[in-house]
Design a protein around this motif. Structure first.
Motif, PDB file in Angstrom:
ATOM      1  N   ASP A 148       0.855  -1.186   0.000  1.00 38.58           N
ATOM      2  CA  ASP A 148       0.000   0.000   0.000  1.00 38.58           C
ATOM      3  C   ASP A 148       0.889   1.233   0.000  1.00 38.58           C
ATOM      4  OD1 ASP A 148      -1.858   1.972   0.300  1.00 38.58           O
ATOM      5  OD2 ASP A 148      -2.688   1.251   2.200  1.00 38.58           O
ATOM      6  N   SER A 149       0.960   1.907  -1.137  1.00 40.16           N
ATOM      7  CA  SER A 149       1.849   3.063  -1.275  1.00 40.16           C
ATOM      8  C   SER A 149       1.393   4.263  -0.452  1.00 40.16           C
ATOM      9  CB  SER A 149       1.967   3.468  -2.743  1.00 40.16           C
ATOM     10  OG  SER A 149       0.686   3.825  -3.262  1.00 40.16           O
ATOM     11  N   ALA A 150       0.170   4.212   0.110  1.00 37.14           N
ATOM     12  CA  ALA A 150      -0.337   5.308   0.927  1.00 37.14           C
ATOM     13  C   ALA A 150      -0.164   5.032   2.416  1.00 37.14           C
ATOM     14  CB  ALA A 150      -1.813   5.559   0.628  1.00 37.14           C
ATOM     15  N   SER A 151       0.649   4.034   2.752  1.00 30.66           N
ATOM     16  CA  SER A 151       0.782   3.616   4.148  1.00 30.66           C
ATOM     17  C   SER A 151       2.094   4.082   4.748  1.00 30.66           C
ATOM     18  CB  SER A 151       0.684   2.095   4.259  1.00 30.66           C
ATOM     19  OG  SER A 151       1.824   1.490   3.650  1.00 30.66           O
ATOM     20  N   LEU A 152       2.088   4.201   6.062  1.00 31.71           N
ATOM     21  CA  LEU A 152       3.294   4.427   6.850  1.00 31.71           C
ATOM     22  C   LEU A 152       3.347   3.348   7.915  1.00 31.71           C
ATOM     23  CD1 LEU A 152       5.771   6.202   7.690  1.00 31.71           C
ATOM     24  CD2 LEU A 152       4.203   7.365   9.275  1.00 31.71           C
ATOM     25  N   LEU A 153       4.423   2.589   7.948  1.00 31.32           N
ATOM     26  CA  LEU A 153       4.595   1.523   8.931  1.00 31.32           C
ATOM     27  C   LEU A 153       5.262   2.096  10.174  1.00 31.32           C
ATOM     28  CD1 LEU A 153       4.579  -1.419   9.869  1.00 31.32           C
ATOM     29  CD2 LEU A 153       6.709  -1.764   8.595  1.00 31.32           C
ATOM     30  N   VAL A 154       4.632   1.887  11.333  1.00 32.41           N
ATOM     31  CA  VAL A 154       5.159   2.388  12.600  1.00 32.41           C
ATOM     32  C   VAL A 154       5.344   1.216  13.552  1.00 32.41           C
ATOM     33  CG1 VAL A 154       4.716   3.847  14.611  1.00 32.41           C
ATOM     34  CG2 VAL A 154       4.075   4.648  12.336  1.00 32.41           C
ATOM     35  N   PHE A 155       6.577   0.975  13.948  1.00 31.45           N
ATOM     36  CA  PHE A 155       6.858   0.028  15.023  1.00 31.45           C
ATOM     37  C   PHE A 155       6.727   0.786  16.339  1.00 31.45           C
ATOM     38  CE2 PHE A 155       9.316  -1.632  11.399  1.00 31.45           C
ATOM     39  CZ  PHE A 155       8.784  -2.916  11.327  1.00 31.45           C
ATOM     40  N   SER A 156       5.911   0.257  17.243  1.00 33.98           N
ATOM     41  CA  SER A 156       5.602   0.991  18.469  1.00 33.98           C
ATOM     42  C   SER A 156       6.015   0.200  19.703  1.00 33.98           C
ATOM     43  CB  SER A 156       4.103   1.308  18.532  1.00 33.98           C
ATOM     44  OG  SER A 156       3.753   1.896  19.765  1.00 33.98           O
ATOM     45  N   GLY A 157       6.745   0.866  20.601  1.00 34.13           N
ATOM     46  CA  GLY A 157       7.140   0.239  21.865  1.00 34.13           C
ATOM     47  C   GLY A 157       8.264   1.012  22.510  1.00 34.13           C
ATOM     48  N   GLY A 158       8.146   1.272  23.791  1.00 29.19           N
ATOM     49  CA  GLY A 158       9.137   2.079  24.502  1.00 29.19           C
ATOM     50  C   GLY A 158      10.320   1.292  25.013  1.00 29.19           C
ATOM     51  N   GLN A 159      11.148   1.954  25.775  1.00 36.10           N
ATOM     52  CA  GLN A 159      12.323   1.332  26.393  1.00 36.10           C
ATOM     53  C   GLN A 159      11.867   0.671  27.700  1.00 36.10           C
ATOM     54  OE1 GLN A 159      15.631   4.002  26.714  1.00 36.10           O
ATOM     55  NE2 GLN A 159      16.902   2.571  27.868  1.00 36.10           N
ATOM     56  N   THR A 160      11.264  -0.505  27.540  1.00 33.76           N
ATOM     57  CA  THR A 160      10.540  -1.141  28.636  1.00 33.76           C
ATOM     58  C   THR A 160      11.385  -2.063  29.491  1.00 33.76           C
ATOM     59  OG1 THR A 160       9.880  -2.933  27.147  1.00 33.76           O
ATOM     60  CG2 THR A 160       8.386  -1.040  27.338  1.00 33.76           C
ATOM     61  N   ARG A 161      12.613  -2.324  29.103  1.00 33.77           N
ATOM     62  CA  ARG A 161      13.450  -3.263  29.856  1.00 33.77           C
ATOM     63  C   ARG A 161      14.568  -2.505  30.562  1.00 33.77           C
ATOM     64  NH1 ARG A 161       9.714  -5.660  27.732  1.00 33.77           N
ATOM     65  NH2 ARG A 161       9.667  -7.879  27.186  1.00 33.77           N
ATOM     66  N   GLU A 162      14.826  -2.849  31.794  1.00 28.59           N
ATOM     67  CA  GLU A 162      15.841  -2.147  32.579  1.00 28.59           C
ATOM     68  C   GLU A 162      17.237  -2.332  32.007  1.00 28.59           C
ATOM     69  OE1 GLU A 162      15.496  -3.517  36.562  1.00 28.59           O
ATOM     70  OE2 GLU A 162      13.617  -2.440  36.960  1.00 28.59           O
ATOM     71  N   HIS A 163      17.466  -3.439  31.310  1.00 29.21           N
ATOM     72  CA  HIS A 163      18.801  -3.714  30.773  1.00 29.21           C
ATOM     73  C   HIS A 163      18.916  -3.362  29.294  1.00 29.21           C
ATOM     74  CE1 HIS A 163      19.644  -5.748  34.529  1.00 29.21           C
ATOM     75  NE2 HIS A 163      18.566  -6.499  34.365  1.00 29.21           N
ATOM     76  N   ALA A 164      17.899  -2.692  28.737  1.00 29.27           N
ATOM     77  CA  ALA A 164      17.908  -2.372  27.307  1.00 29.27           C
ATOM     78  C   ALA A 164      18.380  -0.948  27.080  1.00 29.27           C
ATOM     79  CB  ALA A 164      16.518  -2.559  26.721  1.00 29.27           C
ATOM     80  N   TRP A 165      19.176  -0.759  26.082  1.00 31.34           N
ATOM     81  CA  TRP A 165      19.606   0.585  25.668  1.00 31.34           C
ATOM     82  C   TRP A 165      18.803   1.044  24.438  1.00 31.34           C
ATOM     83  CZ3 TRP A 165      22.371  -3.888  25.552  1.00 31.34           C
ATOM     84  CH2 TRP A 165      22.618  -4.440  24.299  1.00 31.34           C
ATOM     85  N   LEU A 166      17.920   0.157  23.939  1.00 33.49           N
ATOM     86  CA  LEU A 166      17.056   0.472  22.813  1.00 33.49           C
ATOM     87  C   LEU A 166      15.606   0.343  23.248  1.00 33.49           C
ATOM     88  CD1 LEU A 166      18.692  -1.563  19.896  1.00 33.49           C
ATOM     89  CD2 LEU A 166      18.743   0.910  20.171  1.00 33.49           C
ATOM     90  N   SER A 167      14.726   1.009  22.542  1.00 39.50           N
ATOM     91  CA  SER A 167      13.299   0.784  22.740  1.00 39.50           C
ATOM     92  C   SER A 167      12.890  -0.469  21.967  1.00 39.50           C
ATOM     93  CB  SER A 167      12.501   1.989  22.265  1.00 39.50           C
ATOM     94  OG  SER A 167      12.594   2.118  20.854  1.00 39.50           O
ATOM     95  N   GLU A 168      11.730  -0.999  22.306  1.00 39.52           N
ATOM     96  CA  GLU A 168      11.200  -2.132  21.551  1.00 39.52           C
ATOM     97  C   GLU A 168      11.056  -1.766  20.081  1.00 39.52           C
ATOM     98  OE1 GLU A 168       8.414  -3.931  25.198  1.00 39.52           O
ATOM     99  OE2 GLU A 168       7.504  -2.962  23.466  1.00 39.52           O
ATOM    100  N   ALA A 169      10.562  -0.578  19.819  1.00 39.70           N
ATOM    101  CA  ALA A 169      10.329  -0.156  18.438  1.00 39.70           C
ATOM    102  C   ALA A 169      11.631  -0.049  17.646  1.00 39.70           C
ATOM    103  CB  ALA A 169       9.597   1.182  18.422  1.00 39.70           C
ATOM    104  N   GLU A 170      12.655   0.522  18.274  1.00 37.88           N
ATOM    105  CA  GLU A 170      13.943   0.660  17.578  1.00 37.88           C
ATOM    106  C   GLU A 170      14.531  -0.706  17.253  1.00 37.88           C
ATOM    107  OE1 GLU A 170      15.671   4.852  19.401  1.00 37.88           O
ATOM    108  OE2 GLU A 170      15.701   3.055  20.644  1.00 37.88           O
ATOM    109  N   SER A 171      14.406  -1.661  18.171  1.00 42.48           N
ATOM    110  CA  SER A 171      14.950  -2.990  17.911  1.00 42.48           C
ATOM    111  C   SER A 171      14.148  -3.694  16.812  1.00 42.48           C
ATOM    112  CB  SER A 171      14.952  -3.827  19.196  1.00 42.48           C
ATOM    113  OG  SER A 171      13.644  -4.199  19.589  1.00 42.48           O
ATOM    114  N   TYR A 172      12.833  -3.512  16.787  1.00 47.47           N
ATOM    115  CA  TYR A 172      12.015  -4.095  15.721  1.00 47.47           C
ATOM    116  C   TYR A 172      12.366  -3.485  14.370  1.00 47.47           C
ATOM    117  CZ  TYR A 172       8.571  -6.808  18.456  1.00 47.47           C
ATOM    118  OH  TYR A 172       7.935  -7.749  19.234  1.00 47.47           O
ATOM    119  N   LEU A 173      12.576  -2.176  14.346  1.00 46.93           N
ATOM    120  CA  LEU A 173      12.925  -1.506  13.090  1.00 46.93           C
ATOM    121  C   LEU A 173      14.261  -2.028  12.566  1.00 46.93           C
ATOM    122  CD1 LEU A 173      12.427   0.691  10.956  1.00 46.93           C
ATOM    123  CD2 LEU A 173      13.489   2.326  12.497  1.00 46.93           C
TER     124      LEU A 173
END
Length: 418
Positions: A148-173
């Motif tokens: 779908d050329s009219a779409s924008l894909l958004v991975f959503s998720g914050g930095q929910t883990r105490e040992h993570a330096w990335l957010s969930e969304a950044e790691s999915y991306l």
């Protein structure tokens, strides 16, 4: 009467019993307050109250460039001026928001197997099967957005883990860039004015740990593996702490990224959460579920994929009843869950970057208010905004300075129109 010239004379005057008796008599004498006196005292009281209220009111001053005499631009105009023009601006309008909700954090180690649970930050209940589901969520979202050329894909998720330096969304991306060549790109017609190459291969394409689907697609790719993220219609939303915020913040991120709001939303997540998203989250946002988009398709679609080995005992949505009584997740257990997941102490910027949603973003009704606590004010996707209005509504809007009137409910139950 002559003035005293010596201290002894002044002291004598002050201690003179006759003088004090005269003053006391005047103060104790009866007098009649005139209408003029009442008016003057009332006026003084009103002025005093206004001055006191003025000092207790927070006043925000708009800064002015005094040196040049030029006022600052419109609200947030200077902040948004740093955003580049979208590649398809004026040619391709993005209207479809595709959300992939994050549930864990991939550590991003390209030398390890993607499906190896040691390469993920997981909760205990997510072991033995959830990683494969996360990959299916990502690939499904990629496929929908790519078609779908009219779409924008958004991975959503914050930095929910105490040992993570990335957010969930950044790691999915990053994992999406690593996994697949079927990425949502801008059409070549939208990229004609750019000089950079549009080719894109998955990151670490020579990695032997790629999944079979991704490995077979590499043979058809060019030798240019330089990533050019500006050519991709995908981004991350890095602040959501639960499923409600996945939906709410992704819409705000769409506004932040495109400058507009989506006409329709597709969510990819767990199947057992579909009822929660449809019955509670979309309703809390007053999203127009049953009215079709301009292209005739549904304005809300949910695609659910559960773990292959998920047992029936785990299919019950434990958070459904909590959100049923607390639609906006701002009390008790849901609030504590957000706090627990926010060890990085992040706050989203969307009250500024999606200012039309500011009231909704900060809305928190009374505890256990359930559906009685629905946000009652204007929203950008209200039907009266997206569709034509009658002549009477247009006239009222013109009389109100071009704004749609809203009712505000005061603490005493009275309503005022703003």
């Amino acid at each position: 009467m002559s003035l005293p010239h010596m201290y002894a004379d002044l002291q004598g005057k002050l201690t003179d019993r006759g003088v004090w008796s005269s003053v006391q008599g005047r103060l104790a004498a009866r007098s009649r307050v005139t209408n003029l006196g009442v008016v003057m005292m009332t006026f003084a009281l009103v002025v005093s109250l206004m001055l006191n209220m003025r000092h207790t009111t927070r006043i925000v001053h708009v800064p002015v460039a005094q040196s040049s005499g030029v006022e600052c631009p419109e609200r947030f105009g200077n902040v948004r001026s740093v955003l580049p023009v979208l590649p398809g601006y004026g040619k391709i309008k993005l209207t479809h928001l595709v959300i992939v909700a994050g549930h864990a954090v991939w550590k991003g180690n390209p030398s390890a197997s993607i499906t190896d649970e040691n390469n993920w930050l997981l909760e205990e209940y997510q072991r033995n099967g959830s990683v494969n589901t996360f990959l299916q969520h990502i690939e499904t979202g990629l496929g929908i957005a790519a078609n779908d050329s009219a779409s924008l894909l958004v991975f959503s998720g914050g930095q929910t883990r105490e040992h993570a330096w990335l957010s969930e969304a950044e790691s999915y991306l990053r994992l999406a860039l690593h996994l697949s060549s079927n990425l949502p790109k801008w059409p070549q017609s939208a990229l004609a004015a750019t000089k950079s190459k549009s080719a894109f291969q998955p990151l670490f394409s020579d990695d032997a740990t790629l999944t079979a689907a991704a490995s077979t697609s590499l043979s058809a790719k060019s030798s240019d593996s330089t990533p050019n993220l500006s050519h991709l219609r995908m981004t991350s939303e890095n602040f959501a702490l639960d499923s409600f915020e996945n939906l709410l913040f992704s819409i705000a991120r769409f506004r932040e990224y495109t400058g507009t709001y989506p006409e329709k939303v597709t969510i990819v997540g767990y199947k057992f959460k579909e009822k929660r998203f449809r019955d509670l989250h979309a309703r809390a946002l007053r999203w127009p579920m049953h009215k079709p988009a301009t292209d005739g398709t549904s304005r809300f679609t949910y695609i659910g994929i559960d773990d292959a080995n998920r047992t029936k005992s785990l299919e019950r949505d434990n958070a459904y009843d909590l959100f049923l009584q607390d639609l906006y997740g701002c009390h008790h257990r849901l609030l504590e869950k957000r706090r627990k997941r926010n060890s990085a102490r992040r706050l989203p910027p969307y009250t500024s970057t999606a200012s039309e949603m500011a009231g909704l973003l900060d809305w928190c009704p009374a505890d256990n208010s359930a559906l009685q606590g629905l946000y009652p004010f204007w929203l950008p996707w209200d039907p009266r905004v997206n569709t034509g209005m009658g002549r009477g509504a247009q006239l009222i809007m013109e009389q109100n300075g071009g704004h749609i009137q809203q009712e505000e409910i005061l603490p005493d139950g009275k309503k005022i129109v703003t």
